[in-house]
Each structure stands twice: as structure tokens, then as C-alpha cells.
Design a protein around this motif. Structure first.
Motif, PDB file in Angstrom:
ATOM      1  N   GLY A   1       0.794  -1.222   0.000  1.00  0.00           N
ATOM      2  CA  GLY A   1       0.000   0.000   0.000  1.00  0.00           C
ATOM      3  C   GLY A   1       0.824   1.269   0.000  1.00  0.00           C
ATOM      4  O   GLY A   1       0.601   2.159  -0.796  1.00  0.00           O
ATOM      5  N   ASP A   2       1.783   1.355   0.940  1.00  0.00           N
ATOM      6  CA  ASP A   2       2.629   2.549   1.008  1.00  0.00           C
ATOM      7  C   ASP A   2       3.483   2.666  -0.247  1.00  0.00           C
ATOM      8  O   ASP A   2       3.642   3.756  -0.795  1.00  0.00           O
ATOM      9  CB  ASP A   2       3.515   2.490   2.250  1.00  0.00           C
ATOM     10  N   ALA A   3       4.011   1.557  -0.726  1.00  0.00           N
ATOM     11  CA  ALA A   3       4.825   1.586  -1.940  1.00  0.00           C
ATOM     12  C   ALA A   3       3.978   2.005  -3.136  1.00  0.00           C
ATOM     13  O   ALA A   3       4.440   2.759  -3.989  1.00  0.00           O
ATOM     14  CB  ALA A   3       5.474   0.221  -2.186  1.00  0.00           C
ATOM     15  N   ALA A   4       2.738   1.529  -3.193  1.00  0.00           N
ATOM     16  CA  ALA A   4       1.850   1.902  -4.306  1.00  0.00           C
ATOM     17  C   ALA A   4       1.608   3.405  -4.336  1.00  0.00           C
ATOM     18  O   ALA A   4       1.626   4.026  -5.399  1.00  0.00           O
ATOM     19  CB  ALA A   4       0.528   1.142  -4.198  1.00  0.00           C
ATOM     20  N   GLU A   5       1.419   3.979  -3.162  1.00  0.00           N
ATOM     21  CA  GLU A   5       1.212   5.430  -3.092  1.00  0.00           C
ATOM     22  C   GLU A   5       2.475   6.165  -3.538  1.00  0.00           C
ATOM     23  O   GLU A   5       2.410   7.156  -4.269  1.00  0.00           O
ATOM     24  CB  GLU A   5       0.835   5.825  -1.666  1.00  0.00           C
ATOM     25  N   ARG A   6       3.616   5.658  -3.145  1.00  0.00           N
ATOM     26  CA  ARG A   6       4.879   6.293  -3.521  1.00  0.00           C
ATOM     27  C   ARG A   6       5.140   6.153  -5.014  1.00  0.00           C
ATOM     28  O   ARG A   6       5.658   7.073  -5.653  1.00  0.00           O
ATOM     29  CB  ARG A   6       6.018   5.711  -2.698  1.00  0.00           C
ATOM     30  N   ILE A   7       4.764   5.012  -5.600  1.00  0.00           N
ATOM     31  CA  ILE A   7       4.919   4.826  -7.048  1.00  0.00           C
ATOM     32  C   ILE A   7       4.026   5.801  -7.795  1.00  0.00           C
ATOM     33  O   ILE A   7       4.422   6.375  -8.802  1.00  0.00           O
ATOM     34  CB  ILE A   7       4.619   3.367  -7.443  1.00  0.00           C
TER      35      ILE A   7
ATOM     36  N   LEU B   1      12.574  -2.341  -4.118  1.00  0.00           N
ATOM     37  CA  LEU B   1      11.793  -1.235  -4.677  1.00  0.00           C
ATOM     38  C   LEU B   1      11.686  -0.101  -3.665  1.00  0.00           C
ATOM     39  O   LEU B   1      11.944   1.062  -3.987  1.00  0.00           O
ATOM     40  CB  LEU B   1      10.398  -1.731  -5.083  1.00  0.00           C
ATOM     41  N   VAL B   2      11.349  -0.432  -2.424  1.00  0.00           N
ATOM     42  CA  VAL B   2      11.225   0.591  -1.373  1.00  0.00           C
ATOM     43  C   VAL B   2      12.575   1.247  -1.104  1.00  0.00           C
ATOM     44  O   VAL B   2      12.661   2.467  -0.938  1.00  0.00           O
ATOM     45  CB  VAL B   2      10.626  -0.017  -0.087  1.00  0.00           C
ATOM     46  N   LYS B   3      13.632   0.463  -1.106  1.00  0.00           N
ATOM     47  CA  LYS B   3      14.976   1.020  -0.895  1.00  0.00           C
ATOM     48  C   LYS B   3      15.317   2.013  -2.005  1.00  0.00           C
ATOM     49  O   LYS B   3      15.864   3.086  -1.741  1.00  0.00           O
ATOM     50  CB  LYS B   3      16.009  -0.098  -0.847  1.00  0.00           C
ATOM     51  N   ASP B   4      14.997   1.678  -3.253  1.00  0.00           N
ATOM     52  CA  ASP B   4      15.256   2.598  -4.363  1.00  0.00           C
ATOM     53  C   ASP B   4      14.391   3.852  -4.259  1.00  0.00           C
ATOM     54  O   ASP B   4      14.855   4.954  -4.583  1.00  0.00           O
ATOM     55  CB  ASP B   4      15.040   1.905  -5.707  1.00  0.00           C
ATOM     56  N   LEU B   5      13.150   3.719  -3.814  1.00  0.00           N
ATOM     57  CA  LEU B   5      12.303   4.901  -3.609  1.00  0.00           C
ATOM     58  C   LEU B   5      12.922   5.811  -2.551  1.00  0.00           C
ATOM     59  O   LEU B   5      12.975   7.039  -2.720  1.00  0.00           O
ATOM     60  CB  LEU B   5      10.885   4.489  -3.201  1.00  0.00           C
ATOM     61  N   ASP B   6      13.425   5.215  -1.460  1.00  0.00           N
ATOM     62  CA  ASP B   6      14.099   6.002  -0.410  1.00  0.00           C
ATOM     63  C   ASP B   6      15.350   6.681  -0.949  1.00  0.00           C
ATOM     64  O   ASP B   6      15.589   7.863  -0.675  1.00  0.00           O
ATOM     65  CB  ASP B   6      14.474   5.101   0.772  1.00  0.00           C
ATOM     66  N   THR B   7      16.133   5.946  -1.735  1.00  0.00           N
ATOM     67  CA  THR B   7      17.368   6.498  -2.310  1.00  0.00           C
ATOM     68  C   THR B   7      17.053   7.671  -3.239  1.00  0.00           C
ATOM     69  O   THR B   7      17.733   8.706  -3.203  1.00  0.00           O
ATOM     70  CB  THR B   7      18.146   5.404  -3.068  1.00  0.00           C
ATOM     71  N   LEU B   8      16.018   7.522  -4.056  1.00  0.00           N
ATOM     72  CA  LEU B   8      15.619   8.607  -4.951  1.00  0.00           C
ATOM     73  C   LEU B   8      15.201   9.830  -4.155  1.00  0.00           C
ATOM     74  O   LEU B   8      15.615  10.956  -4.459  1.00  0.00           O
ATOM     75  CB  LEU B   8      14.477   8.154  -5.868  1.00  0.00           C
ATOM     76  N   ASP B   9      14.384   9.632  -3.112  1.00  0.00           N
ATOM     77  CA  ASP B   9      13.949  10.762  -2.290  1.00  0.00           C
ATOM     78  C   ASP B   9      15.133  11.476  -1.650  1.00  0.00           C
ATOM     79  O   ASP B   9      15.183  12.710  -1.629  1.00  0.00           O
ATOM     80  CB  ASP B   9      12.984  10.294  -1.202  1.00  0.00           C
ATOM     81  N   GLU B  10      16.089  10.712  -1.135  1.00  0.00           N
ATOM     82  CA  GLU B  10      17.267  11.317  -0.505  1.00  0.00           C
ATOM     83  C   GLU B  10      18.071  12.129  -1.523  1.00  0.00           C
ATOM     84  O   GLU B  10      18.502  13.251  -1.228  1.00  0.00           O
ATOM     85  CB  GLU B  10      18.141  10.240   0.122  1.00  0.00           C
ATOM     86  N   ALA B  11      18.267  11.580  -2.706  1.00  0.00           N
ATOM     87  CA  ALA B  11      19.039  12.278  -3.737  1.00  0.00           C
ATOM     88  C   ALA B  11      18.333  13.564  -4.167  1.00  0.00           C
ATOM     89  O   ALA B  11      18.978  14.610  -4.304  1.00  0.00           O
ATOM     90  CB  ALA B  11      19.270  11.357  -4.936  1.00  0.00           C
ATOM     91  N   MET B  12      17.022  13.484  -4.374  1.00  0.00           N
ATOM     92  CA  MET B  12      16.285  14.672  -4.821  1.00  0.00           C
ATOM     93  C   MET B  12      16.226  15.723  -3.718  1.00  0.00           C
ATOM     94  O   MET B  12      16.294  16.926  -3.991  1.00  0.00           O
ATOM     95  CB  MET B  12      14.882  14.271  -5.280  1.00  0.00           C
TER      96      MET B  12
END
Length: 129
Positions: free
Chosen positions: A2-8, A50-61
Motif C-alpha cells: 500500500g505505502d509503496a503503491a502510493e509512492r509509485i 523497490l522501497v529502498k530505491d524509492l528512499d534512495t531517490l527521495d534522498e538524492a532529490m
């Protein structure tokens, strides 16, 4: 998921901005975006990666000064037509193999919006409210 879907969904929406990919590259996250797109388009991947990559993207941005792009904003907004009874709302949803939670309410006669991650039209659904 659910949380990942919202982030996607938030990622997909952010990608509609024509400058998103160049900003991700500038933030050093172009390869992360590429992995995310592969994971979204193909089923069977590792959800924790997938969640780790979403976190990494957020940190970079965020480091670039754009701010996190996949973190959800918490706000409540009632769906149109939910005043009485149980009306049906026609909506569009994510067509990806690993779908986000994107739902767009639109007139049925209007064409579907497109998913920036898959380059496919969103799927038409009827939601009983």
C-alpha cells in the motif's frame, strides 16, 4: 504494498514533469530511476529493493533541493458525488504490472490519462462510493 503503491503513484506523477529525468540525473539518481521503472513495469521483483530505491531517490532529490518526490502528502478530500447514497464514480487507475495507487476521477467520455512509467493509458474502473 500500500505505502509503496502510493509512492509509485507520486513518482509517476512527478515524471510527467518534463524536467524530472534531468533533475534525477543531476541528483545522481538516474540509475535509480531506471531500476524503479524496470521494477514497476515487470512483476516479480523484490518489494524491499523497490522501497529502498524509492528512499534512495527521495534522498538524492532532497539533497538537490527538490525535496522528496515519493513521500505521500496526508490530506483528505471527498470524492465528487459522495453526498448521498452510493453513487458510482468512474475513474482511471494505474496499468503497470506493479501498480501504484493512482486514481483519477474524470468524465467517461474524456480520454484516459497516460502512465508516465509505462507509457500506457490508465485503466477504466467503476468505484462504488
Amino acid at each position: 504494498m500500500g505505502d509503496a503503491a502510493e509512492r509509485i503513484r507520486r513518482l509517476c506523477t512527478a515524471m510527467e514533469d518534463g524536467e524530472f529525468h534531468s533533475l534525477a540525473d543531476e541528483a545522481g539518481a538516474g540509475d535509480v530511476v531506471a531500476r524503479l521503472l524496470t521494477a514497476i513495469r515487470e512483476a516479480g521483483g523484490d518489494p524491499s529493493a523497490l522501497v529502498k530505491d524509492l528512499d534512495t531517490l527521495d534522498e538524492a532529490m532532497a539533497t538537490l533541493g527538490v525535496g522528496p518526490v515519493t513521500r505521500p502528502e496526508r490530506a483528505y478530500r471527498a470524492l465528487p458525488g459522495t453526498g448521498r447514497g452510493h453513487p458510482v464514480v468512474h475513474a482511471w487507475t494505474c496499468p503497470a504490472a506493479v501498480p501504484c495507487d493512482r486514481v483519477e476521477v474524470a468524465a467517461r467520455d474524456a480520454g484516459p490519462p497516460r502512465c508516465a512509467a509505462t507509457d500506457r493509458p490508465l485503466t477504466s474502473v467503476r468505484v462504488r462510493t
